[in-house]
Design a protein around this motif. Structure first.
Motif, PDB file in Angstrom:
ATOM      1  N   PRO A   1       0.576 -50.796 -15.112  1.00  0.00           N
ATOM      2  CA  PRO A   1       1.886 -51.964 -15.004  1.00  0.00           C
ATOM      3  C   PRO A   1       1.006 -52.998 -14.005  1.00  0.00           C
ATOM      4  CG  PRO A   1       2.476 -49.990 -14.519  1.00  0.00           C
ATOM      5  CD  PRO A   1       1.185 -49.558 -14.694  1.00  0.00           C
ATOM      6  N   LEU A   2       1.276 -54.280 -14.459  1.00  0.00           N
ATOM      7  CA  LEU A   2       0.875 -55.370 -13.760  1.00  0.00           C
ATOM      8  C   LEU A   2       2.265 -55.649 -12.648  1.00  0.00           C
ATOM      9  CD1 LEU A   2      -0.808 -57.758 -13.062  1.00  0.00           C
ATOM     10  CD2 LEU A   2       0.189 -59.039 -14.906  1.00  0.00           C
ATOM     11  N   ILE A   3       1.709 -55.825 -11.306  1.00  0.00           N
ATOM     12  CA  ILE A   3       2.685 -55.803 -10.282  1.00  0.00           C
ATOM     13  C   ILE A   3       2.340 -57.176  -9.767  1.00  0.00           C
ATOM     14  CG2 ILE A   3       3.732 -54.973  -8.536  1.00  0.00           C
ATOM     15  CD1 ILE A   3       3.154 -52.048  -9.467  1.00  0.00           C
ATOM     16  N   LEU A   4       3.491 -58.097  -9.412  1.00  0.00           N
ATOM     17  CA  LEU A   4       3.147 -59.348  -8.626  1.00  0.00           C
ATOM     18  C   LEU A   4       3.808 -58.960  -7.071  1.00  0.00           C
ATOM     19  CD1 LEU A   4       2.834 -62.255  -8.021  1.00  0.00           C
ATOM     20  CD2 LEU A   4       5.022 -62.720  -9.049  1.00  0.00           C
ATOM     21  N   VAL A   5       3.221 -59.276  -6.121  1.00  0.00           N
ATOM     22  CA  VAL A   5       3.695 -59.025  -4.783  1.00  0.00           C
ATOM     23  C   VAL A   5       3.649 -60.397  -4.129  1.00  0.00           C
ATOM     24  CG1 VAL A   5       3.298 -57.890  -2.738  1.00  0.00           C
ATOM     25  CG2 VAL A   5       2.662 -56.596  -4.762  1.00  0.00           C
ATOM     26  N   THR A   6       4.925 -60.668  -3.506  1.00  0.00           N
ATOM     27  CA  THR A   6       4.994 -61.736  -2.697  1.00  0.00           C
ATOM     28  C   THR A   6       5.976 -61.470  -1.358  1.00  0.00           C
ATOM     29  OG1 THR A   6       5.492 -64.309  -2.734  1.00  0.00           O
ATOM     30  CG2 THR A   6       6.944 -62.530  -3.684  1.00  0.00           C
ATOM     31  N   ASN A   7       6.262 -62.404  -0.540  1.00  0.00           N
ATOM     32  CA  ASN A   7       6.906 -62.396   0.590  1.00  0.00           C
ATOM     33  C   ASN A   7       7.162 -63.731   1.399  1.00  0.00           C
ATOM     34  OD1 ASN A   7       4.867 -63.370   1.879  1.00  0.00           O
ATOM     35  ND2 ASN A   7       4.865 -61.450   3.373  1.00  0.00           N
TER      36      ASN A   7
ATOM     37  N   ALA B   1       1.652 -53.423   3.813  1.00  0.00           N
ATOM     38  CA  ALA B   1       2.622 -52.131   3.412  1.00  0.00           C
ATOM     39  C   ALA B   1       2.822 -52.032   2.035  1.00  0.00           C
ATOM     40  CB  ALA B   1       3.574 -51.920   4.378  1.00  0.00           C
ATOM     41  N   LEU B   2       3.305 -53.222   1.691  1.00  0.00           N
ATOM     42  CA  LEU B   2       4.036 -53.211   0.156  1.00  0.00           C
ATOM     43  C   LEU B   2       2.934 -53.217  -0.658  1.00  0.00           C
ATOM     44  CD1 LEU B   2       6.495 -53.289  -1.215  1.00  0.00           C
ATOM     45  CD2 LEU B   2       6.347 -55.753  -1.257  1.00  0.00           C
ATOM     46  N   ILE B   3       1.798 -53.949  -0.414  1.00  0.00           N
ATOM     47  CA  ILE B   3       0.524 -53.868  -1.357  1.00  0.00           C
ATOM     48  C   ILE B   3       0.051 -52.354  -1.220  1.00  0.00           C
ATOM     49  CG2 ILE B   3      -1.845 -54.710  -1.534  1.00  0.00           C
ATOM     50  CD1 ILE B   3      -0.692 -57.538   0.007  1.00  0.00           C
ATOM     51  N   GLU B   4      -0.213 -51.791  -0.270  1.00  0.00           N
ATOM     52  CA  GLU B   4      -0.610 -50.369  -0.322  1.00  0.00           C
ATOM     53  C   GLU B   4       0.147 -49.541  -1.208  1.00  0.00           C
ATOM     54  OE1 GLU B   4      -0.926 -46.742   2.648  1.00  0.00           O
ATOM     55  OE2 GLU B   4      -1.166 -48.645   3.560  1.00  0.00           O
ATOM     56  N   VAL B   5       1.403 -49.331  -1.284  1.00  0.00           N
ATOM     57  CA  VAL B   5       1.975 -48.805  -2.061  1.00  0.00           C
ATOM     58  C   VAL B   5       1.959 -49.233  -3.691  1.00  0.00           C
ATOM     59  CG1 VAL B   5       4.556 -47.980  -2.529  1.00  0.00           C
ATOM     60  CG2 VAL B   5       3.948 -48.382  -0.282  1.00  0.00           C
ATOM     61  N   MET B   6       2.083 -50.452  -3.902  1.00  0.00           N
ATOM     62  CA  MET B   6       1.954 -50.895  -5.325  1.00  0.00           C
ATOM     63  C   MET B   6       0.508 -50.579  -5.657  1.00  0.00           C
ATOM     64  SD  MET B   6       5.072 -52.048  -5.805  1.00  0.00           S
ATOM     65  CE  MET B   6       5.832 -51.044  -4.790  1.00  0.00           C
ATOM     66  N   ASN B   7      -0.446 -50.514  -4.819  1.00  0.00           N
ATOM     67  CA  ASN B   7      -1.779 -50.191  -5.834  1.00  0.00           C
ATOM     68  C   ASN B   7      -1.674 -48.780  -6.191  1.00  0.00           C
ATOM     69  OD1 ASN B   7      -3.294 -52.468  -5.395  1.00  0.00           O
ATOM     70  ND2 ASN B   7      -3.621 -52.174  -3.067  1.00  0.00           N
ATOM     71  N   THR B   8      -0.734 -47.952  -5.764  1.00  0.00           N
ATOM     72  CA  THR B   8      -0.467 -46.462  -6.221  1.00  0.00           C
ATOM     73  C   THR B   8       0.103 -46.565  -7.566  1.00  0.00           C
ATOM     74  OG1 THR B   8       1.378 -45.961  -5.280  1.00  0.00           O
ATOM     75  CG2 THR B   8      -0.561 -45.543  -4.128  1.00  0.00           C
ATOM     76  N   LEU B   9       0.668 -47.654  -7.976  1.00  0.00           N
ATOM     77  CA  LEU B   9       1.401 -47.808  -9.147  1.00  0.00           C
ATOM     78  C   LEU B   9       1.047 -48.667 -10.190  1.00  0.00           C
ATOM     79  CD1 LEU B   9       4.999 -48.039  -7.552  1.00  0.00           C
ATOM     80  CD2 LEU B   9       3.837 -45.917  -8.444  1.00  0.00           C
ATOM     81  N   GLY B  10       0.094 -49.432 -10.133  1.00  0.00           N
ATOM     82  CA  GLY B  10      -0.328 -50.517 -10.998  1.00  0.00           C
ATOM     83  C   GLY B  10      -1.395 -51.456 -10.552  1.00  0.00           C
ATOM     84  N   ASP B  11      -1.662 -52.446 -11.474  1.00  0.00           N
ATOM     85  CA  ASP B  11      -2.850 -53.417 -11.011  1.00  0.00           C
ATOM     86  C   ASP B  11      -1.855 -54.526 -10.039  1.00  0.00           C
ATOM     87  OD1 ASP B  11      -4.892 -52.366 -12.235  1.00  0.00           O
ATOM     88  OD2 ASP B  11      -4.327 -53.094 -14.048  1.00  0.00           O
ATOM     89  N   VAL B  12      -2.445 -54.835  -9.005  1.00  0.00           N
ATOM     90  CA  VAL B  12      -1.584 -55.734  -8.139  1.00  0.00           C
ATOM     91  C   VAL B  12      -2.226 -57.202  -8.169  1.00  0.00           C
ATOM     92  CG1 VAL B  12      -0.724 -56.011  -5.752  1.00  0.00           C
ATOM     93  CG2 VAL B  12      -0.970 -53.651  -6.859  1.00  0.00           C
ATOM     94  N   CYS B  13      -1.353 -58.223  -8.141  1.00  0.00           N
ATOM     95  CA  CYS B  13      -1.926 -59.640  -7.835  1.00  0.00           C
ATOM     96  C   CYS B  13      -0.797 -60.015  -6.805  1.00  0.00           C
ATOM     97  CB  CYS B  13      -1.635 -60.339  -9.019  1.00  0.00           C
ATOM     98  SG  CYS B  13      -2.138 -62.116  -8.712  1.00  0.00           S
ATOM     99  N   VAL B  14      -1.239 -60.630  -5.570  1.00  0.00           N
ATOM    100  CA  VAL B  14      -0.444 -61.108  -4.609  1.00  0.00           C
ATOM    101  C   VAL B  14      -0.434 -62.420  -4.548  1.00  0.00           C
ATOM    102  CG1 VAL B  14      -0.383 -60.831  -2.012  1.00  0.00           C
ATOM    103  CG2 VAL B  14      -1.127 -58.895  -3.296  1.00  0.00           C
ATOM    104  N   VAL B  15       0.621 -63.401  -4.613  1.00  0.00           N
ATOM    105  CA  VAL B  15       0.889 -64.681  -4.437  1.00  0.00           C
ATOM    106  C   VAL B  15       1.872 -64.755  -3.299  1.00  0.00           C
ATOM    107  CG1 VAL B  15       0.893 -66.952  -5.293  1.00  0.00           C
ATOM    108  CG2 VAL B  15      -0.028 -65.036  -6.943  1.00  0.00           C
ATOM    109  N   ALA B  16       1.214 -65.212  -2.189  1.00  0.00           N
ATOM    110  CA  ALA B  16       2.196 -65.361  -1.005  1.00  0.00           C
ATOM    111  C   ALA B  16       2.018 -66.599  -0.115  1.00  0.00           C
ATOM    112  CB  ALA B  16       1.966 -64.112  -0.073  1.00  0.00           C
TER     113      ALA B  16
ATOM    114  N   ALA C   1       2.432 -68.127  -9.802  1.00  0.00           N
ATOM    115  CA  ALA C   1       2.039 -66.643 -10.212  1.00  0.00           C
ATOM    116  C   ALA C   1       2.137 -66.724 -11.876  1.00  0.00           C
ATOM    117  CB  ALA C   1       2.577 -65.701  -9.459  1.00  0.00           C
ATOM    118  N   VAL C   2       3.474 -66.984 -12.348  1.00  0.00           N
ATOM    119  CA  VAL C   2       3.679 -66.507 -13.599  1.00  0.00           C
ATOM    120  C   VAL C   2       3.222 -67.619 -14.455  1.00  0.00           C
ATOM    121  CG1 VAL C   2       5.814 -66.436 -15.215  1.00  0.00           C
ATOM    122  CG2 VAL C   2       5.842 -65.417 -12.816  1.00  0.00           C
ATOM    123  N   ASN C   3       3.504 -69.021 -14.017  1.00  0.00           N
ATOM    124  CA  ASN C   3       3.019 -70.108 -14.726  1.00  0.00           C
ATOM    125  C   ASN C   3       1.553 -70.370 -14.814  1.00  0.00           C
ATOM    126  OD1 ASN C   3       5.472 -71.283 -16.086  1.00  0.00           O
ATOM    127  ND2 ASN C   3       5.823 -70.839 -13.870  1.00  0.00           N
ATOM    128  N   GLU C   4       0.762 -70.025 -13.892  1.00  0.00           N
ATOM    129  CA  GLU C   4      -0.506 -70.620 -13.613  1.00  0.00           C
ATOM    130  C   GLU C   4      -1.582 -69.569 -13.412  1.00  0.00           C
ATOM    131  OE1 GLU C   4      -1.744 -73.611 -14.073  1.00  0.00           O
ATOM    132  OE2 GLU C   4       0.162 -74.511 -14.449  1.00  0.00           O
TER     133      GLU C   4
END
Length: 259
Positions: free
Chosen positions: A6-12, A23-38, A85-88
């Motif tokens: 899964p592709l997971i977008l992380v922000t805050n 902490a959130l990124i750490e967890v999401m890395n166990t569930l899918g491919d992570v892209c952070v835009v914050a 993130a979604v558009n660019e």
């Protein structure tokens, strides 16, 4: 990025270097491919603000060396981050968007002011299953370890089951140790409000200025609310809808003479 995971977008809204998002990124890395835009700086209380009269910058950054995620630091608001993130940035629509972990509560009426939740809501309007996570601890040295179990469980279920159309999740986690959190409860938003006050001061040049202060007043005694759950040691999970229509009021207002 792998298409199998899964592709997971992380922000805050606390900024890309805040401990909560780490902490959130750490967890999401166990569930899918992570892209952070914050955001590149704290954006608390921005609500659903967007940048329309200024330029936006979004730069690729490395916050944690050798980490698997890709990361971008944005000069705008949390909602700007999701839009960019979604558009660019992303090559395809994320399978999940998670926002947080916010330093401090976003329960009850706080949801409408929250940049954390507005980022999740924005993703929801784009058809992306989305969750906002908050920990009831404003300290930058807050312990996010007890939260990770619940973050992973909720995110995993969203990836597996999706969410109802027009709904995102507002998750608040009490400031408790692992052994003291009793579990999770799906709740409604408590009927509460802020009684605001303004601390009026004068600067060295003689100009008046104000600091916003206030007291949180919970008038809701129900045991099915987020406030009750949090005060009784549970993680609160509130399904939030972004259709703001007061459907129950349409019939009454149609009786008005609007000719």
């Amino acid at each position: 990025m792998s298409k199998k995971r899964p592709l997971i977008l992380v922000t805050n809204d606390d900024g890309i270097t805040a401990p909560g998002i780490r902490a959130l990124i750490e967890v999401m890395n166990t569930l899918g491919d992570v892209c952070v835009v914050a955001p590149d700086s704290p954006q608390s209380g921005m609500g659903h603000a967007i940048t329309i009269n200024d330029t936006l910058y979004c730069d690729s950054v490395t916050v944690t060396k050798d980490a698997p995620q890709t990361e971008y630091s944005c000069s705008g608001t949390p909602v700007d981050c999701v839009k960019l993130a979604v558009n660019e940035i992303l090559k395809r629509k994320p399978d999940l968007c998670v926002s947080g972990v916010n330093h401090g509560s976003n329960s009850s009426i706080n949801v409408i002011y929250s940049g954390t939740m507005s980022a999740a809501v924005e993703a929801g309007t784009l058809g992306i299953p989305s969750i906002g996570f908050s920990l009831l601890d404003y300290n930058l040295e807050a312990d996010f370890e007890p939260s990770k179990k619940y973050i992973k469980a909720i995110a995993s279920q969203c990836l597996k089951n999706g969410l109802p159309k027009g709904v995102v999740l507002n998750v608040n986690i009490p400031k408790l140790g692992k052994k003291d959190i009793k579990g999770m409860k799906v709740c409604r938003q408590a009927n509460a409000h802020w009684e605001e006050q303004f601390d009026k001061r004068v600067n060295p040049l003689g100009r008046e200025y104000y600091w916003l202060t206030g007291e949180f007043i919970n008038e809701d005694k129900g045991e099915d609310t987020d406030e009750w759950a949090l005060h009784n040691g549970y993680v609160s999970v509130v399904p939030v809808q972004f259709d703001l229509t007061a459907h129950h009021a349409i019939k009454d207002i149609n009786t008005w003479d609007l000719s």
